[in-house]
Design a protein around this motif. Structure first.
Motif, mmCIF file in Angstrom:
data_model
loop_
_atom_site.group_PDB
_atom_site.id
_atom_site.type_symbol
_atom_site.label_atom_id
_atom_site.label_comp_id
_atom_site.label_asym_id
_atom_site.label_seq_id
_atom_site.Cartn_x
_atom_site.Cartn_y
_atom_site.Cartn_z
ATOM 1 N N ILE A 39 0.838 -1.197 0.000
ATOM 2 C CA ILE A 39 0.000 0.000 0.000
ATOM 3 C C ILE A 39 0.876 1.251 0.000
ATOM 4 O O ILE A 39 0.600 2.223 -0.724
ATOM 5 N N LEU A 40 1.940 1.239 0.801
ATOM 6 C CA LEU A 40 2.846 2.382 0.851
ATOM 7 C C LEU A 40 3.503 2.625 -0.502
ATOM 8 O O LEU A 40 3.612 3.776 -0.957
ATOM 9 N N MET A 43 0.922 4.119 -2.839
ATOM 10 C CA MET A 43 0.664 5.507 -2.469
ATOM 11 C C MET A 43 1.810 6.418 -2.893
ATOM 12 O O MET A 43 1.579 7.533 -3.389
ATOM 13 N N LEU A 46 1.576 6.959 -6.628
ATOM 14 C CA LEU A 46 0.478 7.867 -6.965
ATOM 15 C C LEU A 46 0.783 9.302 -6.543
ATOM 16 O O LEU A 46 0.429 10.249 -7.252
ATOM 17 N N MET A 47 1.434 9.461 -5.391
ATOM 18 C CA MET A 47 1.821 10.803 -4.955
ATOM 19 C C MET A 47 2.833 11.406 -5.914
ATOM 20 O O MET A 47 2.758 12.598 -6.249
ATOM 21 N N THR A 99 -10.126 9.651 -6.972
ATOM 22 C CA THR A 99 -9.060 9.161 -6.087
ATOM 23 C C THR A 99 -9.184 7.665 -5.842
ATOM 24 O O THR A 99 -8.206 6.917 -5.976
ATOM 25 N N PHE A 103 -6.627 4.724 -7.125
ATOM 26 C CA PHE A 103 -5.980 3.905 -6.098
ATOM 27 C C PHE A 103 -6.322 2.428 -6.274
ATOM 28 O O PHE A 103 -5.429 1.566 -6.227
ATOM 29 N N SER A 107 -3.764 -0.497 -7.394
ATOM 30 C CA SER A 107 -3.606 -1.607 -6.457
ATOM 31 C C SER A 107 -3.885 -2.937 -7.142
ATOM 32 O O SER A 107 -3.174 -3.925 -6.933
ATOM 33 N N THR A 124 -7.910 -3.774 3.459
ATOM 34 C CA THR A 124 -7.868 -2.637 2.536
ATOM 35 C C THR A 124 -9.241 -2.359 1.947
ATOM 36 O O THR A 124 -9.721 -1.221 1.949
#
Length: 243
Positions: A39-40, A43, A46-47, A99, A103, A107, A124
């Protein structure tokens, strides 16, 4: 205990969630698992994409380059999807829908990049379902009177005969559970299938499983992302008072 984050190593292929390290907090042992790390990673990717897109749009030109075209296409398609389902209500929720769409999609397809799909962990998908559940009822209580909510919860019988109220409450509680289980089960099934193929066939499974990855990770992942977001938009729209 440390089986690694990667899924496509063939020899150690499995579909289980593994603990990486643990720490004590308030006398309880808390584990950081492969799902947390994946997940990190998603993220952070995506960031990074969001920051690059923001910079590109701040310096947008009349003749857009490749990256600017991609960003504009993504925003346009997501806006059209939200507006097509939610109509005028889409303006308030297109950022949320966009969003969760991006995500969930990233994923779901992260298995192509040797990660264990975060959405193959029920923790999740349940969190996504609960967030959507909160949004639905925030809209419901903000735009409807308590009387109209009570009448709706007692439907199809009159409000003075609330026989159906408990059943309707159960149906409301079932919304985040059904949303999360549908996404979780479909992604996990693909993860299990690919794990079995790599685990049973070993070195034989080198090139041809790419076709199955296209189906389980890309096609099925995109479909499940679309279904989750479509149901989310439908539930939110239905929470508004009927005109």
């Amino acid at each position: 205990m440390e089986q690694g984050i990667l899924l496509s190593g063939a020899d150690n292929m499995d579909f289980m969630i593994h603990g990486i390290f643990s720490y004590e907090i308030f006398g309880q042992t808390v584990w950081i698992t492969t799902s947390h790390v994946c997940i990190l990673i998603v993220m952070l990717v995506l960031m990074g994409f969001a920051l690059a897109a923001n910079r590109a749009m701040k310096h947008a030109s009349e003749v857009p380059g490749t990256f600017q075209n991609i960003v504009e296409l993504i925003v346009e398609k997501l806006d059209n999807m939200a507006h097509g389902v939610m109509g005028n209500y889409a303006v308030a929720f297109r950022n949320y829908i966009g969003t969760i769409f991006i995500f969930i999609l990233f994923s779901n397809i992260s298995g192509l990049f040797t990660l264990r799909a975060p959405t193959a962990d029920y923790g999740t998908t349940l969190a996504l379902g609960i967030i959507t559940f909160c949004v639905i009822h925030f809209v419901q209580f903000r735009h409807n009177s308590l009387k109209s909510i009570w009448v709706d919860m007692c439907s199809p019988l009159p409000p003075w005969l609330p026989i159906w109220f408990p059943i309707n409450v159960i149906s409301e509680i079932a919304v985040p559970i059904s949303l999360s289980l549908r996404l979780f089960a479909n992604v996990l099934s693909g993860t299990i299938m690919m794990a079995l193929i790599y685990g049973l066939l070993g070195w034989i499974a080198t090139i041809w499983p790419a076709v199955l990855h296209v189906y389980f990770d890309l096609f099925s992942g995109a479909i499940q992302t679309y279904v989750f977001c479509m149901l989310t938009m439908t539930y939110i729209t239905n929470a508004y008072p009927s005109e």
